[in-house]
Write a protein that holds these residues in place. Structure first.
Motif, PDB file in Angstrom:
ATOM      1  N   VAL A 103       0.841  -1.188   0.000  1.00 58.77           N
ATOM      2  CA  VAL A 103       0.000   0.000   0.000  1.00 58.77           C
ATOM      3  C   VAL A 103       0.880   1.243   0.000  1.00 58.77           C
ATOM      4  CG1 VAL A 103      -1.840   1.254   1.187  1.00 58.77           C
ATOM      5  CG2 VAL A 103      -1.749  -1.250   1.310  1.00 58.77           C
ATOM      6  N   LEU A 104       0.651   2.134  -0.969  1.00 56.83           N
ATOM      7  CA  LEU A 104       1.410   3.377  -1.101  1.00 56.83           C
ATOM      8  C   LEU A 104       0.421   4.536  -0.958  1.00 56.83           C
ATOM      9  CD1 LEU A 104       3.533   2.281  -4.193  1.00 56.83           C
ATOM     10  CD2 LEU A 104       4.229   2.218  -1.797  1.00 56.83           C
ATOM     11  N   PRO A 105       0.212   5.023   0.263  1.00 56.08           N
ATOM     12  CA  PRO A 105      -0.868   5.982   0.482  1.00 56.08           C
ATOM     13  C   PRO A 105      -0.638   7.393  -0.060  1.00 56.08           C
ATOM     14  CG  PRO A 105      -0.262   4.822   2.510  1.00 56.08           C
ATOM     15  CD  PRO A 105       0.819   4.583   1.511  1.00 56.08           C
ATOM     16  N   GLY A 106       0.604   7.860  -0.173  1.00 52.55           N
ATOM     17  CA  GLY A 106       0.798   9.288  -0.417  1.00 52.55           C
ATOM     18  C   GLY A 106       0.558  10.032   0.884  1.00 52.55           C
ATOM     19  N   PHE A 107       0.232  11.323   0.803  1.00 53.69           N
ATOM     20  CA  PHE A 107      -0.056  12.080   2.017  1.00 53.69           C
ATOM     21  C   PHE A 107      -1.329  11.558   2.691  1.00 53.69           C
ATOM     22  CE2 PHE A 107       1.896  15.827  -0.446  1.00 53.69           C
ATOM     23  CZ  PHE A 107       3.168  15.578   0.058  1.00 53.69           C
ATOM     24  N   VAL A 108      -1.295  11.453   4.014  1.00 57.57           N
ATOM     25  CA  VAL A 108      -2.479  11.078   4.787  1.00 57.57           C
ATOM     26  C   VAL A 108      -2.595  12.032   5.963  1.00 57.57           C
ATOM     27  CG1 VAL A 108      -3.713   9.243   5.995  1.00 57.57           C
ATOM     28  CG2 VAL A 108      -2.115   8.660   4.147  1.00 57.57           C
ATOM     29  N   ALA A 109      -3.794  12.498   6.227  1.00 59.68           N
ATOM     30  CA  ALA A 109      -4.027  13.436   7.329  1.00 59.68           C
ATOM     31  C   ALA A 109      -4.086  12.666   8.650  1.00 59.68           C
ATOM     32  CB  ALA A 109      -5.325  14.203   7.101  1.00 59.68           C
ATOM     33  N   THR A 110      -2.950  12.552   9.319  1.00 57.40           N
ATOM     34  CA  THR A 110      -2.849  11.828  10.580  1.00 57.40           C
ATOM     35  C   THR A 110      -2.072  12.668  11.583  1.00 57.40           C
ATOM     36  OG1 THR A 110      -0.746  10.771  10.014  1.00 57.40           O
ATOM     37  CG2 THR A 110      -2.768   9.642   9.300  1.00 57.40           C
ATOM     38  N   ARG A 111      -1.943  12.141  12.791  1.00 57.89           N
ATOM     39  CA  ARG A 111      -1.128  12.814  13.799  1.00 57.89           C
ATOM     40  C   ARG A 111       0.325  12.939  13.331  1.00 57.89           C
ATOM     41  NH1 ARG A 111      -2.915   8.897  18.551  1.00 57.89           N
ATOM     42  NH2 ARG A 111      -3.231   7.619  16.684  1.00 57.89           N
ATOM     43  N   MET A 112       0.789  11.983  12.530  1.00 59.99           N
ATOM     44  CA  MET A 112       2.172  11.997  12.063  1.00 59.99           C
ATOM     45  C   MET A 112       2.439  13.166  11.120  1.00 59.99           C
ATOM     46  SD  MET A 112       4.439   8.771  10.673  1.00 59.99           S
ATOM     47  CE  MET A 112       3.679   8.582   9.071  1.00 59.99           C
ATOM     48  N   THR A 113       1.420  13.608  10.395  1.00 63.78           N
ATOM     49  CA  THR A 113       1.594  14.716   9.443  1.00 63.78           C
ATOM     50  C   THR A 113       0.978  16.016   9.954  1.00 63.78           C
ATOM     51  OG1 THR A 113      -0.436  14.106   8.266  1.00 63.78           O
ATOM     52  CG2 THR A 113       1.630  13.142   7.470  1.00 63.78           C
ATOM     53  N   GLU A 114       0.529  16.012  11.206  1.00 64.54           N
ATOM     54  CA  GLU A 114      -0.095  17.203  11.765  1.00 64.54           C
ATOM     55  C   GLU A 114       0.877  18.386  11.724  1.00 64.54           C
ATOM     56  OE1 GLU A 114      -2.690  18.435  15.740  1.00 64.54           O
ATOM     57  OE2 GLU A 114      -1.611  16.527  15.642  1.00 64.54           O
ATOM     58  N   GLY A 115       0.386  19.523  11.274  1.00 69.83           N
ATOM     59  CA  GLY A 115       1.218  20.712  11.174  1.00 69.83           C
ATOM     60  C   GLY A 115       1.855  20.897   9.809  1.00 69.83           C
ATOM     61  N   MET A 116       1.821  19.869   8.978  1.00 63.13           N
ATOM     62  CA  MET A 116       2.363  19.975   7.626  1.00 63.13           C
ATOM     63  C   MET A 116       1.324  20.593   6.699  1.00 63.13           C
ATOM     64  SD  MET A 116       4.242  16.240   7.365  1.00 63.13           S
ATOM     65  CE  MET A 116       4.804  16.515   5.685  1.00 63.13           C
ATOM     66  N   ASP A 117       1.771  21.394   5.754  1.00 59.88           N
ATOM     67  CA  ASP A 117       0.878  22.034   4.787  1.00 59.88           C
ATOM     68  C   ASP A 117       0.673  21.069   3.621  1.00 59.88           C
ATOM     69  OD1 ASP A 117      -0.664  23.806   3.379  1.00 59.88           O
ATOM     70  OD2 ASP A 117       1.021  25.030   2.679  1.00 59.88           O
ATOM     71  N   LEU A 118      -0.388  20.277   3.683  1.00 60.01           N
ATOM     72  CA  LEU A 118      -0.626  19.236   2.692  1.00 60.01           C
ATOM     73  C   LEU A 118      -1.719  19.654   1.711  1.00 60.01           C
ATOM     74  CD1 LEU A 118      -0.636  16.111   5.053  1.00 60.01           C
ATOM     75  CD2 LEU A 118       1.296  17.111   3.812  1.00 60.01           C
ATOM     76  N   PRO A 119      -1.495  19.457   0.417  1.00 58.23           N
ATOM     77  CA  PRO A 119      -2.513  19.810  -0.591  1.00 58.23           C
ATOM     78  C   PRO A 119      -3.710  18.860  -0.513  1.00 58.23           C
ATOM     79  CG  PRO A 119      -0.638  18.727  -1.627  1.00 58.23           C
ATOM     80  CD  PRO A 119      -0.257  18.943  -0.201  1.00 58.23           C
TER      81      PRO A 119
END
Length: 245
Positions: A178-194
């Protein structure tokens, strides 16, 4: 109809939680495995109440490989499907200077997940059935300055899953990458994701349940990532070195 159990490794993560609930909604008993697993008691109760399936908690540490054999042997039932949602992104700048931090990222994204899936693969092969799901990352498709420590570990894990799938083909055991790409999780919190490139945990979980059912080999949760990474992989190295990706 009685459904087969599903093991979730890294069950405390946002994706792990979403995957557990998605399989429970389909009627599968769920085995939640994580460090300090007793702290998942509320999640266990919630899943049982919502979906009327048995849920068990299991102590698991991906970075303690000497415990993995006993962990699998101690499960109440060998699962039919195992999903590995273990991972750690870390901070690239810290990983560049703190070798212990870098090693932890590498072990969390490659060594630990590969080690436990290898143990399960042998048990599944002996039984002659089962599905192994490894959540890797598009970051492993080409090393980039902004996350090459994390990406290198995911590249190793992707290669491991590919080899495992090739080895077990025809032996009743299927392997899904599985290759998710960006995922809105606690791990990416604070990142500016499109928004267009960012999936929600429930979206990832739905893609995984469908991939297991349809015996897919490699999936990008959002298909646009396959196009993006094909472009990135084919940028000539002299040009790529000048880019900040």
């Amino acid at each position: 109809m009685t459904r087969s159990p599903v093991l979730i490794l890294g069950a405390r993560s946002d994706i792990g939680q979403a995957v557990a609930r998605a399989f429970a909604a389909l009627g599968h008993p769920v085995q939640l495995a994580a460090r300090n697993s007793d702290t998942l008691a509320d999640d266990k109760s919630d899943i049982e109440l919502r979906h009327a399936v048995p849920v068990t908690l299991h102590e698991f540490d991906a970075l303690a490989p000497d415990t993995h054999d006993a962990f699998v042997a101690g499960l109440p039932e060998l699962p039919q499907t195992a999903v590995c949602a273990v991972g750690l992104m870390g901070a690239q700048r810290e990983n560049e200077t703190d070798m212990d931090a870098a090693a932890r990222v590498m072990r969390s994204n490659y060594e630990g997940p590969a080690r436990i899936l290898a143990v399960l693969a042998n048990r599944f092969e002996a039984r002659g059935s089962g599905t192994l799901v490894g959540i890797s990352s598009v970051a492993g498709e080409r090393g980039r300055a902004t996350n090459y420590v994390y990406g290198s570990a995911k590249a190793g894990f992707t290669a491991f899953l590919s080899g495992l799938r090739n080895r077990l083909a025809g032996r009743g055991v299927h392997v899904v990458t599985v290759l998710p790409g960006f995922v809105a999780t606690r791990m990416t919190e604070g990142m500016d994701l499109p928004d267009r490139l960012t999936a929600q945990p429930d979206e990832v979980a739905g893609a995984i349940t469908r991939a297991v059912e349809r015996r897919k080999n490699v999936i990008h949760v959002r298909p646009i990532w396959a196009v993006i990474m094909a472009i990135i992989r084919n940028i000539p190295e002299p040009i790529f070195k000048k880019m900040k990706l």
